[in-house]
Design an enzyme around this catalytic site. Structure first.
Site, PDB file in Angstrom:
ATOM      1  N   VAL A 297       0.480   0.769  31.788  1.00 43.77           N
ATOM      2  CA  VAL A 297       1.404  -0.071  32.026  1.00 43.77           C
ATOM      3  C   VAL A 297       2.530  -0.091  31.160  1.00 43.77           C
ATOM      4  O   VAL A 297       2.348  -0.302  29.878  1.00 43.77           O
ATOM      5  CB  VAL A 297       0.874  -1.604  31.771  1.00 43.77           C
ATOM      6  CG1 VAL A 297       1.704  -2.544  32.318  1.00 43.77           C
ATOM      7  CG2 VAL A 297      -0.647  -1.804  32.628  1.00 43.77           C
TER       8      VAL A 297
ATOM      9  N   HIS B 276       5.961  -9.453  33.181  1.00 46.66           N
ATOM     10  CA  HIS B 276       4.897  -8.937  33.884  1.00 46.66           C
ATOM     11  C   HIS B 276       4.085  -8.183  32.930  1.00 46.66           C
ATOM     12  O   HIS B 276       2.678  -8.163  33.122  1.00 46.66           O
ATOM     13  CB  HIS B 276       5.502  -8.202  35.186  1.00 46.66           C
ATOM     14  CG  HIS B 276       4.485  -7.621  36.024  1.00 46.66           C
ATOM     15  ND1 HIS B 276       3.586  -8.074  36.907  1.00 46.66           N
ATOM     16  CD2 HIS B 276       4.128  -6.383  36.127  1.00 46.66           C
ATOM     17  CE1 HIS B 276       2.830  -7.684  37.398  1.00 46.66           C
ATOM     18  NE2 HIS B 276       3.042  -6.412  37.121  1.00 46.66           N
TER      19      HIS B 276
END
Length: 158
Positions: free
Chosen positions: A90, A97
């Protein structure tokens, strides 16, 4: 120790048990495939190098890192699986987010490990940039996939 001063592919040989009869699941996020495939290869090759039979390494793919927890749970509930390795990446973006996903994945993977009383390893990169991710997926800082596989092996030897 921060990976900027440690090679993720270096490890101590203490508690590296015989894994020739162990079965591993590697759950891999499809998101950021360039990075996650390199991490998967590192984990797979490290397991094989330490004696795992290729037929005892089961790969499952999930769409993104958020889905790693459920994929890990589905694999961990299988009695034949000795350890689960979760692979994902990520990269920090412009919104929150990143924070929500990373927090949820870390808690989810931990909870699966505790629920099934077996190693479920967090092999998820959380870098600020794509370059940092690549540096940790076989680049100048080694491969977090190697580290995740060794962690699984050592936890089986606990």
């Amino acid at each position: 120790m921060a990976s900027s001063v440690k090679n993720l592919s270096d490890y101590s040989s203490k508690n590296v048990k015989d894994i020739s009869e162990s079965t591993f699941a590697i759950v891999v996020s499809e998101w950021n495939e360039e990075v996650t495939e390199a991490l998967y290869q590192g984990a797979f090759e490290t397991l094989v190098r330490h004696g795992a039979q290729k037929s005892n390494i089961i790969r499952k793919s999930v769409p993104g890192s958020f889905e790693l927890s459920l994929g890990a749970q589905w694999m961990a509930k299988e009695e034949a699986i000795d350890a689960v390795i979760c692979i994902g990446c990520v990269v920090q973006g412009e919104t929150k987010h990143f924070d929500f996903i990373c927090d949820a994945v870390a808690h989810g993977i931990t909870n699966v490990s505790l629920k099934y009383d077996k190693p479920v390893i967090f092999g998820v990169l959380t870098p600020n940039t794509q370059k940092q991710a690549l540096d940790r997926a076989g680049g100048k800082h080694g491969n977090k996939g190697d580290e995740a596989a060794i962690t699984a092996i050592k936890m089986l030897g606990f």
